[in-house]
Enzyme design. Structure first.
Site, PDB file in Angstrom:
ATOM      1  N   LYS A   1      -9.064   7.314 -19.049  1.00 25.45           N
ATOM      2  CA  LYS A   1      -9.282   7.843 -20.405  1.00 25.45           C
ATOM      3  C   LYS A   1      -8.123   7.729 -21.362  1.00 25.45           C
ATOM      4  O   LYS A   1      -7.736   6.777 -21.660  1.00 25.45           O
ATOM      5  CB  LYS A   1      -9.816   9.259 -20.321  1.00 25.45           C
ATOM      6  CG  LYS A   1     -10.910   9.562 -18.854  1.00 25.45           C
ATOM      7  CD  LYS A   1     -12.140   8.677 -19.346  1.00 25.45           C
ATOM      8  CE  LYS A   1     -12.994   8.782 -18.022  1.00 25.45           C
ATOM      9  NZ  LYS A   1     -13.500   9.894 -17.362  1.00 25.45           N
TER      10      LYS A   1
ATOM     11  N   TYR B   1     -17.048  18.108 -13.614  1.00 28.23           N
ATOM     12  CA  TYR B   1     -17.384  16.461 -13.874  1.00 28.23           C
ATOM     13  C   TYR B   1     -18.515  16.171 -12.770  1.00 28.23           C
ATOM     14  O   TYR B   1     -18.280  16.442 -11.640  1.00 28.23           O
ATOM     15  CB  TYR B   1     -16.081  15.721 -13.777  1.00 28.23           C
ATOM     16  CG  TYR B   1     -16.273  14.144 -13.715  1.00 28.23           C
ATOM     17  CD1 TYR B   1     -16.639  13.468 -15.122  1.00 28.23           C
ATOM     18  CD2 TYR B   1     -16.187  13.489 -12.832  1.00 28.23           C
ATOM     19  CE1 TYR B   1     -16.685  12.243 -15.077  1.00 28.23           C
ATOM     20  CE2 TYR B   1     -16.366  12.243 -12.855  1.00 28.23           C
ATOM     21  CZ  TYR B   1     -16.721  11.534 -13.938  1.00 28.23           C
ATOM     22  OH  TYR B   1     -17.041  10.220 -14.071  1.00 28.23           O
TER      23      TYR B   1
ATOM     24  N   ARG C   1       0.815  -1.256  -0.020  1.00 31.19           N
ATOM     25  CA  ARG C   1      -0.118   0.200  -0.047  1.00 31.19           C
ATOM     26  C   ARG C   1       1.056   1.163  -0.052  1.00 31.19           C
ATOM     27  O   ARG C   1       0.464   2.239  -0.712  1.00 31.19           O
ATOM     28  CB  ARG C   1      -0.996   0.065   1.153  1.00 31.19           C
ATOM     29  CG  ARG C   1      -1.483   1.308   1.328  1.00 31.19           C
ATOM     30  CD  ARG C   1      -2.816   1.287   2.172  1.00 31.19           C
ATOM     31  NE  ARG C   1      -3.016   0.569   3.194  1.00 31.19           N
ATOM     32  CZ  ARG C   1      -2.117   0.628   4.363  1.00 31.19           C
ATOM     33  NH1 ARG C   1      -1.125   1.671   4.589  1.00 31.19           N
ATOM     34  NH2 ARG C   1      -2.308  -0.374   5.422  1.00 31.19           N
TER      35      ARG C   1
HETATM   36  C1  LIG Z   1     -14.059  10.094 -15.884  1.00 30.06           C
HETATM   37  C2  LIG Z   1     -13.489  11.476 -15.376  1.00 30.06           C
HETATM   38  C3  LIG Z   1     -13.195  11.689 -14.203  1.00 30.06           C
HETATM   39  C4  LIG Z   1     -13.484  10.433 -12.873  1.00 30.06           C
HETATM   40  O1  LIG Z   1     -12.508   9.372 -13.389  1.00 30.06           O
HETATM   41  P1  LIG Z   1     -12.841   7.845 -13.019  1.00 30.06           P
HETATM   42  O2  LIG Z   1     -11.481   7.253 -13.576  1.00 30.06           O
HETATM   43  O3  LIG Z   1     -14.029   7.328 -13.721  1.00 30.06           O
HETATM   44  O4  LIG Z   1     -13.050   7.875 -11.562  1.00 30.06           O
HETATM   45  C5  LIG Z   1     -12.774  12.800 -13.426  1.00 30.06           C
HETATM   46  N1  LIG Z   1     -12.696  14.008 -14.452  1.00 30.06           N
HETATM   47  C6  LIG Z   1     -12.925  13.997 -15.565  1.00 30.06           C
HETATM   48  C7  LIG Z   1     -12.526  15.120 -16.329  1.00 30.06           C
HETATM   49  C8  LIG Z   1     -13.489  12.739 -16.376  1.00 30.06           C
HETATM   50  O5  LIG Z   1     -13.689  12.867 -17.477  1.00 30.06           O
END
Ligand SMILES: *Cc1c(COP(=O)(O)O)cnc(C)c1O
Length: 398
Positions: A194, A97, A45
């Protein structure tokens, strides 16, 4: 040396074996020579060599001093909010978001952290919205899903003058296009789910800090709260990042052509894309995003109804209907009934999330094929004259 070369060679060769791929250290603990005498790792961790390799790569990529990897983008955002104390305030972009909004509203409000939202696309609004208690400014640029652009350099100067930290969620641009720390930000967060991961096969989050002291606080929170990224997912993010520049360049080039095409289609009302000259903050985007404007394009239909939007999102064949973005396969979604469903209708519409708004995550397929796919879906809509006489025609709904 070019950024792409630097990035590829920031991925270390394993010292022990020469493995050119970073090994996945799938372990929970590390054997010690004597109590407290170890090889830099004691418990997974607190630290893990695979995760540490990823953290070094990302810190360098973003031009920061340190980085910390988390199990999701929201876990990364959560760690940044934990820098604050009860009574502190956050000044945030209004088009934030949805998951960050939910975290601030339903978790941190209970602990006495207040958030003031403002339209940060106009710097004057940021100056007005500051209070004595503002300790953190929270930007996303471009925003989701209407691709609003805020001026990081100008807002970082205002934050500094007021003794607040500036955190930029750099998920949409990615470090291939935008380096907020170079523009004055103190902290950068990512949903590595992403573009950094890039293949729609993991969830991960990252926090990058401009200086060592902040970085140490984030590392402390990472270990104390425990929402760490696993060794295997750390490896997957490294694997994704290797091709970041190549992918984001192509995503952006495809998205630019699609945005330009959409502007010419008679079924379309508005097109949201920072690479278009008609975007209200195109000039700011051109200065702070270098090499492209990203892979997300949003648009509304002249027939502004949920039925028409449903017909389009169900009518494409290559663009798959799904939440998320940034992967090699093109996706599309209908924010009003998907990502932004929990926001009250009037608030959602005021934020520009119209009933017919559709968000595209433009993938890496051949752009001609993507254009043909969009065209056939739009052409499946009833003709414009018909909409005007009978507004809600759901004939094309599957
Ligand atoms: C998807 C997203 C998040 C959250 O991320 P996760 O990996 O789904 O927890 C935060 N900010 C933006 C701009 C996003 O597109």
């Amino acid at each position: 040396m070019s950024n792409a070369t630097k990035l590829i060679h920031s991925i270390p060769v394993d010292k022990l074996t020469g493995s050119i791929s970073v090994p996945i250290y799938q372990t929970s603990t590390f054997v010690q020579d004597a109590p407290g005498v170890n090889k830099g790792f004691d418990y997974a961790r607190s630290n893990n060599p695979t995760r540490e390799a990823l953290e070094h790569i990302i810190a360098e990529l973003e031009g920061g001093k340190t980085a910390a990897a988390f199990a999701s983008g929201l876990a990364a955002i959560d760690a940044v909010v934990k820098l604050l104390q009860s009574g502190d305030e956050i000044l945030a972009v209004d088009d934030i978001y949805g998951g960050a909004f939910r975290l601030f509203t339903h978790i941190y409000a209970k602990f006495g952290i207040k958030v003031n939202y403002t339209d940060t696309t106009d710097v004057a609004n940021v100056i007005d919205a500051f209070t004595e208690k503002t300790k953190l400014v929270w930007l996303e640029t471009p925003t989701n899903p209407t691709l609003k652009i805020s001026d990081i350099l100008a807002i970082s100067a205002i934050a500094r003058q007021n003794g607040a930290l500036l955190c930029v969620d750099n998920t949409f641009a990615s470090p291939a296009l935008q380096l907020p720390i170079r523009l004055g930000a103190d902290i950068v967060v990512h949903s590595a789910t992403k573009y950094l991961g890039g293949h729609s096969d993991l969830t991960a989050g990252l926090v990058v800090c401009r200086n060592k002291e902040l970085g140490e606080q984030i590392k402390f929170i990472q270990n104390a709260s425990g929402a760490i990224l696993s060794p295997h997912d750390s490896w997957l993010v490294i694997r994704g990042v290797e091709t970041l520049y190549l992918r984001v360049k192509e995503h952006s080039a495809n998205a630019q052509l699609i945005a330009e095409y959409l502007q010419t289609h008679p079924a379309i009302d508005k097109v949201y894309y920072p690479g278009l000259k008609t975007h209200p903050n195109h000039e700011v985007a051109a200065l702070q995003q270098q090499g492209g404007y990203g892979g997300v394009v949003s648009f509304t239909l002249r027939q502004d109804t949920e039925a028409a939007a449903t017909a389009v999102v169900c009518g494409t064949k290559l663009f798959k209907l799904a939440e998320s973005l940034g992967g090699v396969k093109s996706l599309l979604c209908h924010p009003a009934t998907m990502t932004h469903k929990s926001i009250p209708v009037s608030k959602r519409q005021a934020a520009g999330v119209a009933d017919s708004l559709i968000r595209l995550s433009v993938g890496l397929e051949n752009v001609e094929d993507l254009l043909a796919d969009i065209e056939q879906a739009l052409n499946g809509l009833p003709a414009i004259e018909q909409w005007e006489s009978e507004p809600v025609v759901a004939a094309a709904v599957i």
